[in-house]
Each structure stands twice: as C-alpha cells, then as structure tokens.
Design a protein around this motif. Structure first.
Motif, mmCIF file in Angstrom:
data_model
loop_
_atom_site.group_PDB
_atom_site.id
_atom_site.type_symbol
_atom_site.label_atom_id
_atom_site.label_comp_id
_atom_site.label_asym_id
_atom_site.label_seq_id
_atom_site.Cartn_x
_atom_site.Cartn_y
_atom_site.Cartn_z
ATOM 1 N N THR A 290 0.864 -1.183 0.000
ATOM 2 C CA THR A 290 0.000 0.000 0.000
ATOM 3 C C THR A 290 0.903 1.237 0.000
ATOM 4 O OG1 THR A 290 -0.128 0.071 2.414
ATOM 5 C CG2 THR A 290 -1.839 -1.176 1.263
ATOM 6 N N CYS B 274 -4.242 3.131 0.711
ATOM 7 C CA CYS B 274 -4.127 3.390 -0.729
ATOM 8 C C CYS B 274 -3.458 2.183 -1.374
ATOM 9 C CB CYS B 274 -3.325 4.666 -0.987
ATOM 10 S SG CYS B 274 -3.168 5.058 -2.745
ATOM 11 N N SER C 239 -9.687 0.220 -0.086
ATOM 12 C CA SER C 239 -8.629 0.389 -1.086
ATOM 13 C C SER C 239 -9.107 0.029 -2.484
ATOM 14 C CB SER C 239 -7.404 -0.441 -0.718
ATOM 15 O OG SER C 239 -7.721 -1.819 -0.664
#
Length: 657
Positions: free
Chosen positions: A238, A265, A592
């Motif tokens: 991430t 993310c 995400s």
C-alpha cells in the motif's frame, strides 16, 4: 478496426427495436465461424485448466481471478503459433471470443466448491458424494443460463450496460485482430488507415499489459521473497506505507488506526484499469460509499460495540479490527441498498420489461423481432426455467435434505438476486456473490430457524445461479460488441459449465478431502469463503435476534435510500452523479479497492476533459484520452495473466503456504 457503438444520446432515446436493427446492420458478422469444433475443444480444455487455478485461488483467498482475458490471449497465441508452423489456420475473432466464453464459464463454476460445500461438510461432518455434487453444480449453472438470457435483452441490447470486464475482453480481441483484418482487405487507403489504427491499438495494449504485469510482479511480496528479490526494488503493498514510515503516530479516526478500517491506498493496477472502464459516475459512487462506510459508520459502530474486534487488548480499549469484521456489519445495509435500487430500476419501466420477457405469437401491430433467428427463442426460457427449477429443488431435497416447499421458495429469490447480481456486474464487473448468499441465509433463518443445512444449501442455490447468470452476461458483452450470435454463445457457455465441473470436482476431492470432510480446512487451504458461510449459518441459527439492532436499521435505511436515489436518477434522466448500486457495493468492498477504482476513473476522465479543452494538442494526453478502453483493457489483461502465472508458480514450484 474500431468497435462500433451507439452514442449516449442514442442509447437514451432509441427504442430497443431501433437498437437491434442498428446492431444487425452495423455490427453483426453473419456466418463468420464462431462455435466450431476447434473453438469448443480449445475453450473446454483451457477452461478445465483455469478452473483448477480458480479452485486453488478460491481455497487460499476466497476470491477467484478472471479467466476470460487469460483464455482470449492464450487461444490467440496458441493458434498464431500453429498457423506459423502450418498446422492450423488462425482463429477468427468470433472463434477467439467463443473460446473465452466457454473457458470463463468453466472457470467460474468453482464457487460452491470453495464456499457452500466445505461449510456444509464442516457442519454436518459428512462427506458429500462426487456424483451428486457434479449433477447439482451443472443443474444450477444451466438454470443460471436460462435466467440470464431474458435479462440480456434488457441490460445489453437495450440499456447497453458496460459490463467492464467483458468490455475489456472485447477491446483486447478487437486490438489483437484489427491489424490482420485491415491487411486482409487489400492495399487500399482505407485499409492502410485501419491497419495503422489497429497496429497502434495492439502496441498500446501490449505496452499497458507489460507494464501491468511488471507492476503486479513487483507488488507480490510472497513471490519476490521466494525469488530472493531485493527489498528496495519491491513496490509497497500500500502506498500509504511510505507515509507511515515517516510518522511517529499513525493516522486515525476516533482513535482507530485507518489501516484497521481498511482505509489504505492500495496498488492494484487491475482495479485502476477497471476504474477506467466503469466511468467517473460509478467511480465517484464507489468512493462516496466507501467514505461513508469506513470513515463514518464503521468507527461509530466500533464505539457502540456492534462491530466487534478480532483480537482483544492489542490496542487499549479498542482491540484489533479489519475488513472482515467491518463487512459483517456493513453488508446488510449495502445489500439492502443494492436490492431496492436494482429492483426499482428493473420494474420501473414495465414496457421494456414486457418486451424483454415476451413470448407467444406476435400481435398484429407489433414490430418484427429482427434478431429472433440468432437469439435464444423465448420458449426456451418459459419451458426450461420451470423444468430446471423443479430438477434443482428435487436434487437439493435428495442431496441436502432441504424440504421441497423451502426449495420452491428459493426459486423466486433466484430471480430477485439475479437482477441484483447482474446490475452490480454490469456497472463494476464485481458480482457480490457472498453478500447475496448471506441475504438468502437471513431469509431462511426466518423460514426454517435453527436448521443450518437448509440455510447453507438454499444460499448455495441463489448465489450460484445469480453468479452464473451475471458471469454469462459478462461473456455475452464482448460477443455483442463484436457481432456474434447469442444463441451459439449460450451453447458454448453450457459446454464450459460441463467441462469445468468434470475437471474441478475430481481435483477438489484430491486436493481437499484426503483427510476427511472435517479437515477440509487446513493450514495451507484456509477456505475463507467457507468459514464465512459457516459462521453466518451458525450466527443465524440463533434467529434474527443475533443481528445487532443497528444492522437492521442500516438495512431499512439502505433499502429506502436505494429507492429514493433510483427515483432521483430517473427524474434527472441519468444526470444525477451517484449510482445507488455503486454506493451499496462500496460497503462490500475493501476501501482500497473502491479508492483505486475511483483513481482509475478520475485519471481517464481528466485526460478526456483536458483533451476536450485542447483538442489540437498531441502527446500522452491525447493518447490516453482517445485510447482509454484499449489501455484499460491492457492493464486488466496483464494483471490477470500474471496473477494466474504467479499462483501456478506458488502452488507447483514454491508450494507457498
């Protein structure tokens, strides 16, 4: 050659009859070879192999990978090589499409084998015989085909829904065959332009696929550790990990670490490409739904105690949470929102509904159905659905002891859940099989309280049929884009079902049942989907009182909100910026996933917006804006192909646990 398609204005204003006539005159390829012996055999062989891959991945992760793109490229490459050495002619574009339709059908039959059946055997302690399992899977999958095709007229012919993964497959097929098609037309100026355009598309597709493949490899830490790959060259799992490495204190909401709320993310390049295909409206809807669910509702429910922690006391007063704990609460509101929105949308236009479901003799003033010679006849549905439904009910009673009356109740639920599954798949390429199965489990917890076997078997029926119907329409989409005969695609899908079942079921017994039914879950194969189905069955065996009151309120509010938003969408003629199905689906996905899909949709929307403001400028912006679908399809194709390769390496070479 460029894929011909209607404009947004034509989709909104034309009747379905007009759209069908336009498709027949401009897209349909007539008698071009499609379902041939070689396309059928190739699709069945590829589908059998890829079903094993999905079986393995499902047992390890609870997910399955898209095998359609893999089969498209593999079949193209195989016959390209055979053609070069003089052993066979290359596949036509429709034969190539037919192989992916058959292979995809085979690859997606594994869901009951990694969810319902293991859960059933863990609860009963009984091993289910292979022959009944094989018969049952084939029956429910064929029932899915029968339920899907009347919906094909509505969602594909009339509404022209995107079905993004299917659209990506169509784009890849068109790019692979475009240059050769133009060259075959002779040395004319038009063919030269088409050849150049086709060559550009093929290059962009290859570049995007190669980039996506390398990105996926560099992001797969398990594989890179096995290969002793330098840590400094690996992509982070991430991207927010870089931020946390520079911070002394983690970011939080209401004292809860964002990572526990799954607010990260991610770097899934395939989801980025998928975002480019779903469009900005769906992308924004996914982001808004994810923010509401994970940034507002989840922290609130954690503090009220309705979302419970996975591990106690590792964080003072809060414990440790994650996606699994959050989604067990959020799915009720999310599924309710999707349910009411999908049903309202489907039944809000009764004329279109009647047109999509009509059968019998044509009325005197009724326009002729110009596609009746290539579509499946309506009588197939009205005769086939009752017959197959009866067989499924009898088989479920004989194999799983589900009372006949309760089995009959599952049939209308199939219709409802198929509409929801198709609607979600049409917009995002994500079929919410697990949540729909849990909704069936909730219904049967009321109808047959305390009986976990009925709960699981009935959920297996609705989830499997709706999943197969949605996946069939995903397969039909590229065929519609390329001018294929729907009737032959339906036959191919059935061939794929048979091939996948006959391969996957024996392999399932060899891999997972060597130590008996109660040991179907092991350290190597954790069967997360089966664990979830079993947990919900055990929870709901206590009755509806086992659900938190807030989950019931979320379902009620979500259901009302779905109707309101769908009415607003209709009144604004589709200009309202949020999709209720996208909002609901965001409650079932990790934050995400929704976020990366939004980034993909925003990136390509921004490229197009910039190009519209500066139409004469050339460069990367123009390339991205004018080739959005090709690049997005390449990103999905590269990631899908390399994901299959990685999983095969891990299971057969490195034996990853």
């Amino acid at each position: 050659m460029a894929i011909k398609q209607l404009t947004d204005e034509q989709i909104k204003t034309w009747t379905r009859e007009q759209k069908d006539h336009w498709w027949l005159e401009n897209v349909y390829r007539g008698d071009m070879p499609q379902l041939t012996w070689r396309s059928a055999i190739t699709g069945m062989l590829l589908g059998g192999v890829l079903s094993i891959t999905n079986l393995y991945i499902g047992a390890k992760t609870g997910w399955s990978v898209g095998v359609g793109m893999t089969s498209v490229i593999l079949a193209f490459a195989i016959f390209k090589i055979l053609s070069k050495i003089g052993l066979a002619k290359e596949l036509t574009i429709l034969e190539n499409n037919c192989t992916q339709s058959i292979a995809t059908a085979a690859g997606y039959i594994v869901m009951p084998l990694t969810a319902m059946f293991p859960a059933y055997m863990l609860i009963t302690g009984k091993e289910l015989p292979g022959v009944p399992i094989t018969i049952w899977i084939i029956s429910i999958c064929v029932l899915g085909v029968l339920f899907a095709f009347p919906l094909k007229r509505r969602f594909i012919n009339d509404e022209q829904q995107p079905f993004p993964e299917g659209r990506a497959a169509g784009i890849v097929l068109d790019s692979l065959h475009a240059a050769e098609h133009a060259a075959d037309n002779g040395p004319t100026e038009t063919s030269a332009r088409e050849a150049a355009a086709g060559l550009l598309k093929a290059k962009l597709l290859a570049i995007a696929a190669a980039f996506s493949a390398v990105w996926t490899i560099l992001s797969h830490h398990t594989l890179l550790e096995k290969l002793l790959f330098p840590t400094w060259l690996r992509l982070p799992e991430t991207f927010d990990a870089w931020i946390y490495n520079l911070m002394e204190k983690p970011l939080s909401i209401a004292g809860i670490d964002l990572r526990q709320l799954s607010i990260v993310c991610g770097n899934d390049i395939a989801m980025f490409g998928l975002g480019g295909l779903v469009g900005i409206r769906t992308g924004v809807s996914l982001l808004v739904g994810a923010i509401i669910n994970y940034c507002i509702l989840a922290p609130w429910m954690i503090h009220t105690g309705d979302i419970t922690c996975a591990v106690e006391n590792e964080i003072p007063q809060l414990g440790v949470y994650g996606f699994g704990e959050i989604v067990r609460w959020a799915l009720w509101g999310g599924v309710a929102l999707m349910t009411t929105a999908s049903l309202w949308s489907f039944f809000a236009n009764p004329k279109a509904l009647i047109a999509a479901m009509k059968f019998g003799r044509k009325k005197e003033n009724e326009p002729e159905d110009c596609l009746k010679h290539i579509e499946l006849p309506y009588n197939v549905f009205w005769i086939g659905i009752p017959i197959m439904s009866t067989l499924v009910v009898i088989e479920t009673w004989a194999f799983f002891d589900v009372p006949i009356l309760l089995g009959c109740v599952a049939i209308p639920l199939i219709f409802v859940f198929t509409i929801i599954a198709v609607h979600a798949t049409a917009l995002t390429a994500i079929t919410p099989v697990g949540p729909l199965g849990k909704l069936t489990q909730l219904a049967f917890a009321v109808l047959h309280p305390g009986c976990m076997t009925t709960n699981l078997a009935s959920a297996g029926i609705t989830a499997s049929v709706s999943s197969n119907a949605a996946n069939l329409l995903m397969d039909i989409k590229p065929g519609y884009m390329l001018g294929a005969k729907p009737r032959q695609q339906a036959i191919g899908h059935v061939l794929g079902i048979i091939a996948g079942t006959l391969v996957a079921v024996p392999v399932w017994y060899l891999l997972f049942l060597q130590n008996g039914p109660t040991n179907v879950i092991s350290a190597e194969y954790k069967m997360p989907s089966a664990v979830a189905w079993k947990a919900v069955a055990e929870l709901l065996s206590k009755g509806l009182s086992a659900l938190p009151a807030s989950a019931c309120w979320a379902a009620l509010i979500g259901g009302l909100l779905g109707i309101v938003l769908e009415i607003v969408r209709e009144q604004t003629h589709g200009k309202f910026p949020l999709s209720p199905v996208g909002l609901g689906l965001a409650c079932l996905l990790e934050f995400s996933t929704s976020f990366v899909m939004f980034l993909g949709s925003f990136f390509f929307w921004y490229m197009q917006w910039t190009q519209e403001r500066n139409p004469h400028e050339k460069g990367l912006v123009k390339t991205f804006a004018e080739n959005q679908e090709t690049i997005s399809g390449g990103l999905i194709a590269g990631a899908a192909l390399i994901a299959v390769v990685i999983q095969l390496l891990l299971v057969f070479v490195f034996r990853a646990g």
